[in-house]
Scaffold this motif. Structure first.
Motif, short mmCIF file in Angstrom:
data_model
loop_
_atom_site.label_atom_id
_atom_site.label_comp_id
_atom_site.label_asym_id
_atom_site.label_seq_id
_atom_site.Cartn_x
_atom_site.Cartn_y
_atom_site.Cartn_z
N SER A 122 1.03 -1.16 0.17
CA SER A 122 0.00 0.03 0.05
C SER A 122 0.99 1.39 -0.03
O SER A 122 1.52 1.54 0.98
CB SER A 122 -0.93 -0.07 1.21
N TYR A 123 0.74 1.97 -1.25
CA TYR A 123 1.62 3.17 -1.23
C TYR A 123 0.63 4.20 -1.17
O TYR A 123 -0.66 4.38 -1.06
CB TYR A 123 2.32 3.25 -2.56
N LEU A 124 1.29 5.60 -1.23
CA LEU A 124 0.42 6.88 -1.07
C LEU A 124 -0.43 6.94 -2.42
O LEU A 124 -1.51 7.44 -2.44
CB LEU A 124 1.50 8.13 -1.16
N LEU A 125 0.11 6.59 -3.63
CA LEU A 125 -0.68 6.73 -4.86
C LEU A 125 -1.61 5.60 -5.31
O LEU A 125 -2.87 5.64 -5.87
CB LEU A 125 0.21 6.98 -5.98
N ALA A 126 -1.17 4.45 -5.05
CA ALA A 126 -1.84 3.08 -5.47
C ALA A 126 -1.49 1.95 -4.29
O ALA A 126 -0.54 2.12 -3.56
CB ALA A 126 -1.34 2.89 -6.80
N ASP A 127 -2.34 1.13 -4.50
CA ASP A 127 -2.27 -0.21 -3.97
C ASP A 127 -1.70 -1.05 -4.77
O ASP A 127 -2.31 -1.23 -5.97
CB ASP A 127 -3.36 -0.45 -3.17
N VAL A 128 -0.73 -1.86 -4.61
CA VAL A 128 -0.18 -2.95 -5.56
C VAL A 128 -0.52 -4.44 -4.98
O VAL A 128 -0.03 -4.56 -3.89
CB VAL A 128 1.10 -2.70 -5.96
N PHE A 129 -1.25 -5.27 -5.82
CA PHE A 129 -1.28 -6.71 -5.35
C PHE A 129 -0.61 -7.58 -6.54
O PHE A 129 -0.90 -7.32 -7.51
CB PHE A 129 -2.70 -7.03 -4.98
N LYS A 130 0.51 -8.47 -6.21
CA LYS A 130 0.91 -9.18 -7.03
C LYS A 130 0.63 -10.75 -6.48
O LYS A 130 0.83 -11.12 -5.28
CB LYS A 130 2.45 -9.30 -7.15
N THR A 131 0.24 -11.68 -7.31
CA THR A 131 0.00 -13.13 -7.30
C THR A 131 0.73 -13.94 -8.32
O THR A 131 0.59 -13.54 -9.27
CB THR A 131 -1.35 -13.52 -6.73
N SER A 132 1.57 -15.06 -7.78
CA SER A 132 2.10 -15.95 -8.83
C SER A 132 1.87 -17.29 -8.38
O SER A 132 1.90 -17.51 -7.23
CB SER A 132 3.41 -15.45 -8.77
N LEU A 133 2.05 -18.08 -9.47
CA LEU A 133 1.97 -19.55 -9.26
C LEU A 133 3.20 -20.11 -9.84
O LEU A 133 3.52 -19.88 -11.06
CB LEU A 133 0.72 -20.27 -9.81
N ILE A 134 4.20 -20.54 -9.00
CA ILE A 134 5.58 -20.89 -9.41
C ILE A 134 5.53 -22.54 -9.17
O ILE A 134 5.52 -23.04 -8.15
CB ILE A 134 6.53 -20.26 -8.48
N THR A 135 6.76 -22.94 -10.10
CA THR A 135 7.07 -24.35 -9.67
C THR A 135 8.51 -24.32 -9.54
O THR A 135 9.29 -23.42 -10.32
CB THR A 135 6.83 -25.34 -11.10
N LYS A 136 9.14 -25.05 -8.65
CA LYS A 136 10.50 -25.05 -8.37
C LYS A 136 11.14 -26.36 -8.42
O LYS A 136 10.43 -27.40 -7.96
CB LYS A 136 10.90 -24.63 -7.06
N LEU A 137 12.19 -26.55 -9.18
CA LEU A 137 13.01 -27.70 -9.21
C LEU A 137 14.33 -27.65 -8.66
O LEU A 137 14.98 -26.88 -9.09
CB LEU A 137 12.84 -28.10 -10.75
N TYR A 138 14.64 -28.33 -7.63
CA TYR A 138 16.12 -28.27 -7.05
C TYR A 138 16.92 -29.24 -7.55
O TYR A 138 16.88 -30.18 -7.83
CB TYR A 138 15.79 -28.65 -5.40
N LEU A 139 17.97 -28.65 -8.29
CA LEU A 139 19.09 -29.36 -8.84
C LEU A 139 20.01 -30.10 -7.96
O LEU A 139 20.54 -30.92 -8.00
CB LEU A 139 19.74 -28.63 -9.95
N THR A 140 20.34 -29.19 -6.76
CA THR A 140 21.02 -29.51 -5.52
C THR A 140 20.11 -29.24 -4.50
O THR A 140 19.17 -28.84 -4.41
CB THR A 140 22.37 -29.05 -5.63
N ASP A 141 20.85 -29.32 -3.28
CA ASP A 141 20.04 -29.08 -1.92
C ASP A 141 19.93 -27.42 -1.93
O ASP A 141 19.07 -27.15 -1.28
CB ASP A 141 20.87 -29.47 -0.81
N GLU A 142 20.82 -26.76 -2.60
CA GLU A 142 20.52 -25.27 -2.64
C GLU A 142 20.18 -24.55 -3.79
O GLU A 142 19.57 -23.56 -3.80
CB GLU A 142 22.04 -24.67 -2.23
N LEU A 143 20.68 -25.10 -4.72
CA LEU A 143 20.21 -24.40 -6.37
C LEU A 143 18.99 -25.08 -6.85
O LEU A 143 18.77 -26.27 -7.05
CB LEU A 143 21.42 -24.59 -7.25
N TYR A 144 18.32 -23.95 -7.21
CA TYR A 144 16.96 -24.19 -7.97
C TYR A 144 16.58 -23.48 -9.22
O TYR A 144 17.10 -22.67 -9.38
CB TYR A 144 15.82 -24.38 -6.89
N LEU A 145 15.95 -24.17 -10.10
CA LEU A 145 14.91 -23.46 -11.40
C LEU A 145 13.69 -23.47 -10.77
O LEU A 145 13.13 -24.12 -10.26
CB LEU A 145 15.40 -24.41 -12.46
N PHE A 146 13.26 -22.11 -11.41
CA PHE A 146 11.77 -22.04 -11.10
C PHE A 146 11.14 -21.36 -12.39
O PHE A 146 11.78 -20.82 -13.20
CB PHE A 146 11.44 -21.00 -9.87
#
Length: 190
Positions: A99-123
């Motif tokens: 919520s900002y002074l000029l407008a309210d912004v709402f973002k929603t996303s549906l993401i798939t994640k694939l971990y290549l290692t325990d730390e590194l992932y693609l999405f």
């Protein structure tokens, strides 16, 4: 031989129909195709069970918000629902409200994640961003984006992501007018 040519003609008609669909529809079809491919890949992975393993919940929920303070009317919050399909493959539903002074912004996303290692992932996924105009500034209509990239979990409370946004909507407004752009994002939770 005649059956072969009939099948070939049918495939040509299907390709022609896909070619004539709008760009947004093709993007949704493409996203659905990638989700199915990731789902099929996740089905092939093996899970090794040991007697010492602890059962983890497949669904996790994270959220954060800070309220309006006396010197500002801004509010910021976000949430993330993660569902682990397999040990290295998960779906995430993410949402951000600012919520900002000029407008309210709402973002929603549906993401798939694939971990290549325990730390590194693609999405990869789709994001919809909409704004509520507070001062009749004629803000742009909701924006549809295709997001993909890779990330690295440095620690359990710190990650870095490199993101590519591909915009499907034509707009003359700032970054909305750019067909695609790259960004680097990091988050530290304390």
């Amino acid at each position: 031989m005649k059956a072969f040519f009939l099948k070939l003609k049918k495939i040509k008609l299907q390709l022609w129909a896909i070619e004539k669909t709008p760009l947004t529809s093709r993007a949704v079809i493409l996203m659905f195709f990638f989700l199915v491919v990731f789902w099929m890949y996740a089905q092939d992975q093996e899970v090794k069970v040991s007697s010492k393993s602890i059962v983890e919940s497949k669904l996790t929920i994270n959220d954060f918000a800070y309220p309006e303070v006396w010197w500002s009317t801004e509010q910021h919050s976000n949430f993330k629902f993660s569902y682990k399909v397999k040990s290295k493959f998960l779906f995430e539903l993410q949402g951000d409200y600012d919520s900002y002074l000029l407008a309210d912004v709402f973002k929603t996303s549906l993401i798939t994640k694939l971990y290549l290692t325990d730390e590194l992932y693609l999405f990869s996924g789709i994001e919809l961003e909409s704004e509520r105009d507070k001062l009749q500034l004629n803000l742009p209509p909701p924006q549809l984006k295709y997001k993909n990239g890779f990330g690295y979990d440095v620690k359990s409370n710190f990650f870095i992501e490199v993101i590519h946004d591909l915009h499907f909507d034509n707009s003359i407004y700032g970054v909305y007018g750019a067909p695609s752009f790259f960004s680097v994002k990091g988050k530290y939770k304390f």
